[in-house]
Write a protein that holds these residues in place. Structure first.
Motif, PDB file in Angstrom:
ATOM      1  N   UNK A 162       0.841  -1.199   0.000  1.00  0.00           N
ATOM      2  CA  UNK A 162       0.000   0.000   0.000  1.00  0.00           C
ATOM      3  C   UNK A 162       0.877   1.251   0.000  1.00  0.00           C
ATOM      4  N   UNK A 163       1.887   1.264   0.855  1.00  0.00           N
ATOM      5  CA  UNK A 163       2.791   2.404   0.944  1.00  0.00           C
ATOM      6  C   UNK A 163       3.449   2.710  -0.399  1.00  0.00           C
ATOM      7  N   UNK A 164       3.970   1.690  -1.026  1.00  0.00           N
ATOM      8  CA  UNK A 164       4.643   1.879  -2.314  1.00  0.00           C
ATOM      9  C   UNK A 164       3.654   2.387  -3.364  1.00  0.00           C
ATOM     10  N   UNK A 165       2.451   1.840  -3.379  1.00  0.00           N
ATOM     11  CA  UNK A 165       1.434   2.268  -4.345  1.00  0.00           C
ATOM     12  C   UNK A 165       1.088   3.742  -4.150  1.00  0.00           C
ATOM     13  N   UNK A 166       0.799   4.132  -2.908  1.00  0.00           N
ATOM     14  CA  UNK A 166       0.444   5.528  -2.627  1.00  0.00           C
ATOM     15  C   UNK A 166       1.619   6.465  -2.898  1.00  0.00           C
TER      16      UNK A 166
END
Length: 174
Positions: free
Chosen positions: A10-14
């Motif tokens: 999620x962190x990488x996507x955001x």
């Protein structure tokens, strides 16, 4: 382990979305300025002003000193304990806009200190609390835009900063 992987994904996507959005280049200059407000100099100025205006026995000044004496060591223990690499070290072909002061990313110290000071000042100046929290949130946002933190790094900074401020207030006011 699966939860940590999901959070990281999620962190990488955001992070990737925010740093690739068309408005990103326009935000960088503003975010540099906002981020600099949380480099520490402002906190020293506030403490100096409190000493000069209220004297060394001021409760807010004592709360700030106590909060920083707790927050900085906890922040460093978390950084060295989790050893989460910064986005530039994790993502191929990515270069952060600014050079971070240290190697690890989790938690965001700028965000932690900003929310800690915002909470303390807001307790004594409640009319300013919304503006102070807006500033602190922009500090956290700027750290992601500048490419030195993932979103959850700043979320943990919020938790650490607010938690430390509340602990300090409870300790001094009870």
């Amino acid at each position: 382990m699966k939860l940590i992987y999901s959070i990281h994904k999620y962190d990488v996507t955001m992070f990737t979305w925010l740093n690739n959005v068309a408005i990103h280049a326009s935000l960088v200059r503003l975010c540099r300025t906002i981020s600099r407000t949380a480099d520490g100099f402002l906190y020293v100025l506030v403490a100096a002003w409190l000493c000069w205006d209220q004297g060394v026995d001021d409760v807010l000044l004592h709360a700030m000193v106590l909060a920083f004496l707790i927050e900085r060591p906890v922040y460093l223990l978390l950084k060295k304990g989790f050893k989460r690499n910064r986005p530039q070290q994790v993502l191929q072909n990515f270069c952060s806009v600014v050079r971070p002061a240290d190697q690890f990313s989790f938690p965001s110290g700028h965000t932690s200190a900003a929310f800690m000071v915002a909470t303390l000042l807001g307790y004594f100046l409640p009319d300013l609390l919304p503006a102070l929290y807006l500033w602190a949130a922009l500090v956290g946002f700027s750290r992601v835009v500048l490419g030195v933190h993932f979103p959850t790094d700043t979320l943990m900074g919020v938790v650490l900063g607010v938690g430390t401020a509340i602990f300090s207030l409870d300790y001094l006011l009870l």
